[in-house]
Write a protein that holds these residues in place. Sequence first.
Motif, PDB file in Angstrom:
ATOM      1  N   VAL A  59      -2.288  11.087  -0.887  1.00 19.84           N
ATOM      2  CA  VAL A  59      -2.020  12.479  -1.471  1.00 19.84           C
ATOM      3  C   VAL A  59      -3.006  13.174  -2.066  1.00 19.84           C
ATOM      4  N   ASP A  60      -3.626  12.301  -2.790  1.00 16.79           N
ATOM      5  CA  ASP A  60      -4.792  12.744  -3.602  1.00 16.79           C
ATOM      6  C   ASP A  60      -5.929  13.326  -2.708  1.00 16.79           C
ATOM      7  N   ALA A  61      -6.199  12.619  -1.756  1.00 14.78           N
ATOM      8  CA  ALA A  61      -7.261  12.973  -0.564  1.00 14.78           C
ATOM      9  C   ALA A  61      -6.866  14.532   0.079  1.00 14.78           C
ATOM     10  N   VAL A  62      -5.653  14.635   0.141  1.00 13.97           N
ATOM     11  CA  VAL A  62      -5.252  15.925   0.755  1.00 13.97           C
ATOM     12  C   VAL A  62      -5.613  16.955  -0.309  1.00 13.97           C
ATOM     13  N   ARG A  63      -4.981  16.884  -1.546  1.00 14.93           N
ATOM     14  CA  ARG A  63      -5.108  17.623  -2.620  1.00 14.93           C
ATOM     15  C   ARG A  63      -6.804  18.136  -2.836  1.00 14.93           C
ATOM     16  N   ALA A  64      -7.543  17.055  -2.632  1.00 10.32           N
ATOM     17  CA  ALA A  64      -9.081  17.351  -2.878  1.00 10.32           C
ATOM     18  C   ALA A  64      -9.768  18.090  -1.599  1.00 10.32           C
ATOM     19  N   GLY A  65      -8.912  18.232  -0.594  1.00  8.32           N
ATOM     20  CA  GLY A  65      -9.371  18.924   0.514  1.00  8.32           C
ATOM     21  C   GLY A  65     -10.146  17.948   1.420  1.00  8.32           C
ATOM     22  N   ARG A  66     -10.096  16.740   1.340  1.00  9.44           N
ATOM     23  CA  ARG A  66     -10.758  15.765   1.931  1.00  9.44           C
ATOM     24  C   ARG A  66      -9.994  15.284   3.497  1.00  9.44           C
ATOM     25  N   ILE A  67      -8.903  15.796   3.580  1.00  9.09           N
ATOM     26  CA  ILE A  67      -8.279  15.041   4.821  1.00  9.09           C
ATOM     27  C   ILE A  67      -7.084  16.075   5.144  1.00  9.09           C
ATOM     28  N   SER A  68      -6.798  16.253   6.402  1.00 11.14           N
ATOM     29  CA  SER A  68      -5.536  16.904   6.783  1.00 11.14           C
ATOM     30  C   SER A  68      -4.719  16.140   7.634  1.00 11.14           C
ATOM     31  N   PHE A  69      -3.374  15.985   7.652  1.00 16.83           N
ATOM     32  CA  PHE A  69      -2.352  15.316   8.160  1.00 16.83           C
ATOM     33  C   PHE A  69      -1.696  16.062   9.102  1.00 16.83           C
ATOM     34  N   ALA A  70      -1.947  17.452   9.240  1.00 18.16           N
ATOM     35  CA  ALA A  70      -1.149  18.536  10.013  1.00 18.16           C
ATOM     36  C   ALA A  70      -0.973  18.163  11.493  1.00 18.16           C
ATOM     37  N   ASP A  71      -1.702  17.221  12.236  1.00 15.77           N
ATOM     38  CA  ASP A  71      -1.550  16.939  13.528  1.00 15.77           C
ATOM     39  C   ASP A  71      -1.183  15.513  13.735  1.00 15.77           C
ATOM     40  N   VAL A  72      -1.024  15.134  12.566  1.00 13.89           N
ATOM     41  CA  VAL A  72      -0.660  13.426  12.610  1.00 13.89           C
ATOM     42  C   VAL A  72       0.778  13.014  13.045  1.00 13.89           C
ATOM     43  N   GLU A  73       1.062  12.107  14.019  1.00 15.55           N
ATOM     44  CA  GLU A  73       2.466  11.706  14.180  1.00 15.55           C
ATOM     45  C   GLU A  73       2.584  10.444  13.331  1.00 15.55           C
ATOM     46  N   THR A  74       3.911  10.490  12.954  1.00 15.80           N
ATOM     47  CA  THR A  74       4.388   9.280  12.154  1.00 15.80           C
ATOM     48  C   THR A  74       5.609   8.687  12.749  1.00 15.80           C
ATOM     49  N   ILE A  75       5.580   7.089  12.363  1.00 19.11           N
ATOM     50  CA  ILE A  75       6.815   6.440  12.982  1.00 19.11           C
ATOM     51  C   ILE A  75       7.024   5.368  11.840  1.00 19.11           C
ATOM     52  N   ASN A  76       8.124   5.145  11.303  1.00 22.10           N
ATOM     53  CA  ASN A  76       8.490   4.309  10.358  1.00 22.10           C
ATOM     54  C   ASN A  76       9.217   3.023  10.990  1.00 22.10           C
ATOM     55  N   LEU A  77       8.840   1.848  10.084  1.00 20.78           N
ATOM     56  CA  LEU A  77       9.297   0.679  10.515  1.00 20.78           C
ATOM     57  C   LEU A  77      10.784   0.261  10.553  1.00 20.78           C
ATOM     58  N   ASP A  78      11.537   1.075   9.555  1.00 20.35           N
ATOM     59  CA  ASP A  78      12.840   0.712   9.626  1.00 20.35           C
ATOM     60  C   ASP A  78      13.637   1.421   8.221  1.00 20.35           C
ATOM     61  N   GLU A  79      14.970   1.224   8.474  1.00 22.23           N
ATOM     62  CA  GLU A  79      15.964   2.140   7.484  1.00 22.23           C
ATOM     63  C   GLU A  79      17.205   1.403   7.409  1.00 22.23           C
ATOM     64  N   TYR A  80      17.848   1.484   6.076  1.00 19.32           N
ATOM     65  CA  TYR A  80      19.141   0.981   5.878  1.00 19.32           C
ATOM     66  C   TYR A  80      20.112   1.564   6.768  1.00 19.32           C
ATOM     67  N   CYS A  81      21.124   0.643   7.214  1.00 19.46           N
ATOM     68  CA  CYS A  81      22.349   1.317   7.854  1.00 19.46           C
ATOM     69  C   CYS A  81      23.184   2.061   6.872  1.00 19.46           C
ATOM     70  N   GLY A  82      23.755   3.183   7.132  1.00 21.21           N
ATOM     71  CA  GLY A  82      24.799   3.643   6.315  1.00 21.21           C
ATOM     72  C   GLY A  82      24.261   4.851   5.250  1.00 21.21           C
ATOM     73  N   LEU A  83      23.039   4.992   5.112  1.00 20.18           N
ATOM     74  CA  LEU A  83      22.535   5.876   4.380  1.00 20.18           C
ATOM     75  C   LEU A  83      21.861   7.107   4.973  1.00 20.18           C
ATOM     76  N   PRO A  84      22.157   8.277   4.673  1.00 20.47           N
ATOM     77  CA  PRO A  84      21.895   9.574   5.243  1.00 20.47           C
ATOM     78  C   PRO A  84      20.456   9.751   4.979  1.00 20.47           C
ATOM     79  N   ALA A  85      19.586  10.432   5.546  1.00 22.33           N
ATOM     80  CA  ALA A  85      18.374  10.702   5.052  1.00 22.33           C
ATOM     81  C   ALA A  85      18.080  11.496   3.503  1.00 22.33           C
ATOM     82  N   ALA A  86      19.216  12.089   3.306  1.00 22.37           N
ATOM     83  CA  ALA A  86      19.252  12.964   2.128  1.00 22.37           C
ATOM     84  C   ALA A  86      19.334  11.808   0.664  1.00 22.37           C
ATOM     85  N   HIS A  87      20.059  10.661   1.030  1.00 23.81           N
ATOM     86  CA  HIS A  87      20.446   9.893  -0.036  1.00 23.81           C
ATOM     87  C   HIS A  87      19.004   9.180  -0.607  1.00 23.81           C
TER      88      HIS A  87
END
Length: 251
Positions: A59-87
């Motif tokens: 986040v610091d690197a983005v704020r300093a103008g050193r990087i852009s993640f605008a074109d990056v795709e992400t995929i996460n490892l895991d998630e708890y069962c039973g929890l909506p994304a907003a929890h």
Amino acid sequence: MEHHRIASDRAPNVTIMPTTEDASQTVADMFLATVRTNPACRLGLATGQTPRRIYAKLVDAVRAGRISFADVETINLDEYCGLPAAHPDSFAAYMHRELFSSAGFDAAKINLIDGAATDEAAEAVRYANLVRSRPVDLQLLGIGTNGHIGFNEPGSSASSRVRVVELSKETLAANQPTLIELHEVPARAITMGIADILDARKIVILATGEAKAEAVRRSLMEHPDDNCPASHLALHADVHWVLDQAAAGLL
């Protein structure tokens, strides 16, 4: 920066840094280098206490103008069962809080497991197809005190794929202090399997603190064993272990 080779037949790539902060910076720099080389890369992301400092540095690197993640795709490892994304205790909420909302990621390129899916088996299949659709260029991992990676608990095989899992007592206890609203850690989760993790082009695993030292020792010094899931990383050709002095204490 110190590079320590561990005496074994596998010669893993291990970097030992003096402090947690230094180790986190080393990993953040690897992410920045990957994105600069390939701005539309796919990054595999993890949650928990360990990645927080990495994400803060990105986040610091983005704020300093050193990087852009605008074109990056992400995929996460895991998630708890039973929890909506907003929890607040969902890993989706964690990712938005710690990284996505402050670092300019494109919402359309963020891939997360739906913890609130009523048909968990179908959600695992959906996510498995998403995982297989494109290789991860750089996969971030932490390690549990019991050697788990993602939510692949002891007993997980190197051939395991995306699935619903029961969390171990050790993992439930370790995650209890991180809860924001819940009183108990959800007992089940959907996780990428070890085979999915090993499909990444490059893997970086960050371990910090004395509590991780035995799991690190087992993973690096012993032969791959289902009882220490992180030991299966020895099967991958491009894994970089980044440790602070405390986590490296038993090597």
